[in-house]
Motif scaffolding. Structure first.
Motif, short mmCIF file in Angstrom:
data_model
loop_
_atom_site.label_atom_id
_atom_site.label_comp_id
_atom_site.label_asym_id
_atom_site.label_seq_id
_atom_site.Cartn_x
_atom_site.Cartn_y
_atom_site.Cartn_z
N THR A 186 -10.61 11.27 5.88
CA THR A 186 -10.03 10.04 6.38
C THR A 186 -8.54 9.98 6.04
O THR A 186 -7.97 10.91 5.49
N SER A 187 -7.93 8.86 6.38
CA SER A 187 -6.56 8.56 6.01
C SER A 187 -6.46 7.05 5.82
O SER A 187 -7.45 6.35 5.99
N THR A 224 0.86 -1.18 0.00
CA THR A 224 0.00 0.00 0.00
C THR A 224 0.89 1.23 0.00
O THR A 224 2.07 1.16 0.38
N LYS A 225 0.33 2.34 -0.43
CA LYS A 225 1.05 3.61 -0.35
C LYS A 225 0.19 4.61 0.39
O LYS A 225 -1.04 4.49 0.41
N PRO A 226 0.79 5.58 1.05
CA PRO A 226 0.04 6.47 1.94
C PRO A 226 -1.10 7.19 1.25
O PRO A 226 -0.97 7.69 0.14
N LEU A 227 -2.24 7.20 1.93
CA LEU A 227 -3.37 8.03 1.55
C LEU A 227 -3.30 9.27 2.43
O LEU A 227 -3.52 9.18 3.64
N PRO A 228 -2.95 10.41 1.87
CA PRO A 228 -2.80 11.60 2.71
C PRO A 228 -4.08 11.90 3.48
O PRO A 228 -5.18 11.76 2.94
N ALA A 229 -3.92 12.31 4.74
CA ALA A 229 -5.09 12.65 5.55
C ALA A 229 -5.81 13.81 4.90
O ALA A 229 -5.21 14.77 4.43
#
Length: 591
Positions: free
Chosen positions: A366-367, A337-342
């Motif tokens: 969300t994040s 997975t790669k970061p989902l920015p808040a």
């Protein structure tokens, strides 16, 4: 030729001058229009603010506002300038109360020399301000440890709440609140009239009291649901992994139980251990959330469960977990997975997978982690195109990954999504008939809510018997996250007439999020009841662990939204952040 060149040069210079002059004129016009637009916009905002008319203009006042006579005088004067017409002084908080009582077991900060509540009422009434005694009911000092509400891990929580299910707690609380009737109050405001979160109250006394009428111990929702509903009757067991890390992170298990309660689908928790996973029955569904420390033995057990045909929903798996265990990559159909920015995102369908067939695009704050797909099917995506929900067929198992933190969201769209997915898994397995565990969970949730309801009813009865004009209000909200998250239902309290009105805590520093909260609240408000709901606004912010007042313009924008959505009042939290700028802004409102 030279003369012709000079003539051409003059023409060029003249044209260049005219061009520059036109540029300057154009720039000046743009500047003037910008100023006029800004002025008009500011005027429009000011006019909108000046036109706001609110019947109830309330303020929660912490003890700094009545610590002595001088503090009271300053607080009242400030409220007058701001047009506040209702004060909610916090006269009951933890080990302290600020009125005379012969029943309270903590410290009574009132005597003949200085009685904070009596002096505050005298000063407020003298200038036409009403006073509702703000009481932090269950957030109070316990007489014994038996009075403390517990999570099912039996651990103490830093925020100790009294247990509404203990037969001695409500009568004690009522006896303390009854001492308020000696004062010329205009009503009682009930705060902390709830459980700490959805994962409470598994205290010994509460459990035994419930079991005496229901026939089962609710603690068996952890690891032993077969003692609640026999295995043969629980045809599609839905189990939620309870990681060891959650034992000391009760807020995590609280949001998980809240959101799954809201779906009204049957489920139970399973403690983290390979043996427990190996013992799960098939067909079934394992839901994994907040699982950050995955051991090799647990990764192997999850793989074995899927190999046996068990289905999985994994919410926000960490990239390092997937990277560490290739078997989990094969299971999920992801490489990581790669970061989902808040921040705020829009979730929408990708195709027509039956698990999310009724999903309509929705926006949430969300994040999480965006799935990096190898061979999984992407069934939902963000409006920007990135995958957010995937499903992978692994043998007879269907493994779904939800990339955002679905358990932490309070959006009704997320709840509906979770419910649809769980029901689809059950249907896809060919299981029909009543969900017996769902009925038991609802029974347990309703019982906890009834214990709180009992105290609210008694407080209302007590006040109305003295004077029918005395009001009972609370900080309760409306909707499933209230009913199933902290086991109180403000909508029911309004309909049954045991709350005159509500001050729901619609706290956020974001104007965009505040509007979403109001929309959600309106969705769950019974017809004809919105005129008895006055949104509570947060007027503080915490920066670097320092409490600061929220800028007045943010509070102003939120008040404009309160008015725009038809509410007739508000309540600000709290006095210790009641800045002069906010007071000045409020003074411009039309009353």
């Amino acid at each position: 030729m030279r003369e012709q060149n000079r003539t051409n040069l003059r023409i060029v210079n003249r044209n260049f001058f005219i061009f520059n002059k036109m540029q300057i004129v154009f720039a000046l016009l743009v500047l003037i229009i910008g100023i006029l637009f800004s002025s008009c916009n500011q005027k429009s905002n000011n006019e909108e603010t000046a036109s706001l008319k609110f019947k109830v203009r309330a303020l929660w006042v912490d003890p700094t506002g009545f610590v002595n006579a001088e503090a009271v005088d300053q607080m009242i004067a400030k409220c007058q300038r701001a047009g506040i017409n209702t004060i909610l002084p916090d006269i009951m908080l933890r080990e302290n109360i600020y009125f005379k009582s012969s029943h309270f077991i903590g410290k009574v900060n009132a005597d003949d020399q200085f009685d904070p509540l009596a002096y505050l009422i005298k000063k407020a009434h003298a200038v036409g301000i009403k006073v509702q005694a703000w009481s932090c009911t269950y957030y109070s000092k316990p007489q014994t440890t038996d009075w403390i509400s517990r999570s099912f891990d039996r651990n103490d929580n830093s925020q100790i709440f009294l247990s509404p299910g203990h037969p001695e707690v409500n009568p004690y609380m009522l006896s303390v609140l009854k001492d308020l009737l000696a004062y010329d109050i205009d009503g009682i405001h009930l705060d902390y009239i709830r459980y700490c979160n959805a994962a409470f109250d598994y205290s010994d006394v509460s459990r035994s009291t419930f079991q005496a009428t229901s026939g089962f111990d609710p603690l068996n929702f952890l690891d032993h649901p077969e003692l609640i509903v026999p295995t043969k009757q629980d045809k599609f067991p839905i189990r939620v992994l309870h990681p060891k890390t959650q034992i000391d992170r009760v807020w995590e298990i609280g949001v998980v139980e809240r959101n799954l309660n809201c779906t009204e689908v049957g489920f139970a928790f399973v403690s983290e251990s390979p043996e427990n996973i190996d013992a799960l029955h098939i067909p079934g569904l394992l839901i994994i959330s907040h699982f950050t420390n995955v051991s090799a033995s647990m990764a192997a057990a999850i793989k074995r469960y899927a190999d046996r045909g068990g289905n999985i929903i994994w919410i926000d798996p960490l990239n390092r977990v997937l990277s560490e265990y290739p078997d989990l990559q094969l299971l999920t159909g992801l490489t990581g997975t790669k970061p989902l920015p808040a921040g705020r995102v829009v979730v929408e369908k990708n195709g027509d997978h039956p698990a999310i067939n009724s999903l309509q695009p929705f926006s949430i704050n969300t994040s999480g982690g965006l799935p990096v797909v190898s061979n999984a099917d992407v069934i939902a995506k963000l409006s920007t195109g990135e995958p957010i929900i995937t499903i992978n067929n692994s043998g007879n198992s269907k493994v779904m990954v939800i990339g955002f933190r679905a358990m932490e969201s309070t959006s009704r769209f997320v709840i509906d999504l979770l419910k649809d997915i769980m029901i689809w898994y059950r249907s896809d397995a060919g299981v029909q008939g009543e969900d017996l565990l769902a009925r038991k969970r609802i029974e347990w949730s309703n019982w906890r809510a009834d214990q709180v309801l009992e105290l609210v009813c008694e407080v209302n009865k007590m006040l109305k018997e003295k004077d029918k004009n005395l009001v009972v209000t609370s900080s309760a909200g409306v909707g499933p996250k209230q009913s199933y998250g902290v086991y109180r239902n403000g909508a029911t309290w309004l309909k049954e007439g045991i709350n005159d009105y509500l001050f729901p805590m619609n706290y956020t520093t974001s104007t965009v999020e505040f509007e979403e909260i109001l929309k959600e609240q309106i969705h769950y408000t019974p017809d004809g009841m919105s005129n008895r709901i006055y949104p509570g606004l947060q007027i503080y912010n915490v920066e670097n662990n320092v409490l600061k007042s929220l800028p007045a313009e943010i509070v102003e924008k939120q008040l404009q939204l309160v008015h725009r959505y038809g509410y007739q009042g508000f309540c600000l939290f709290a006095y210790n952040s009641f800045s002069d700028e906010i007071v000045e802004m409020l003074s411009t409102l039309s009353y």
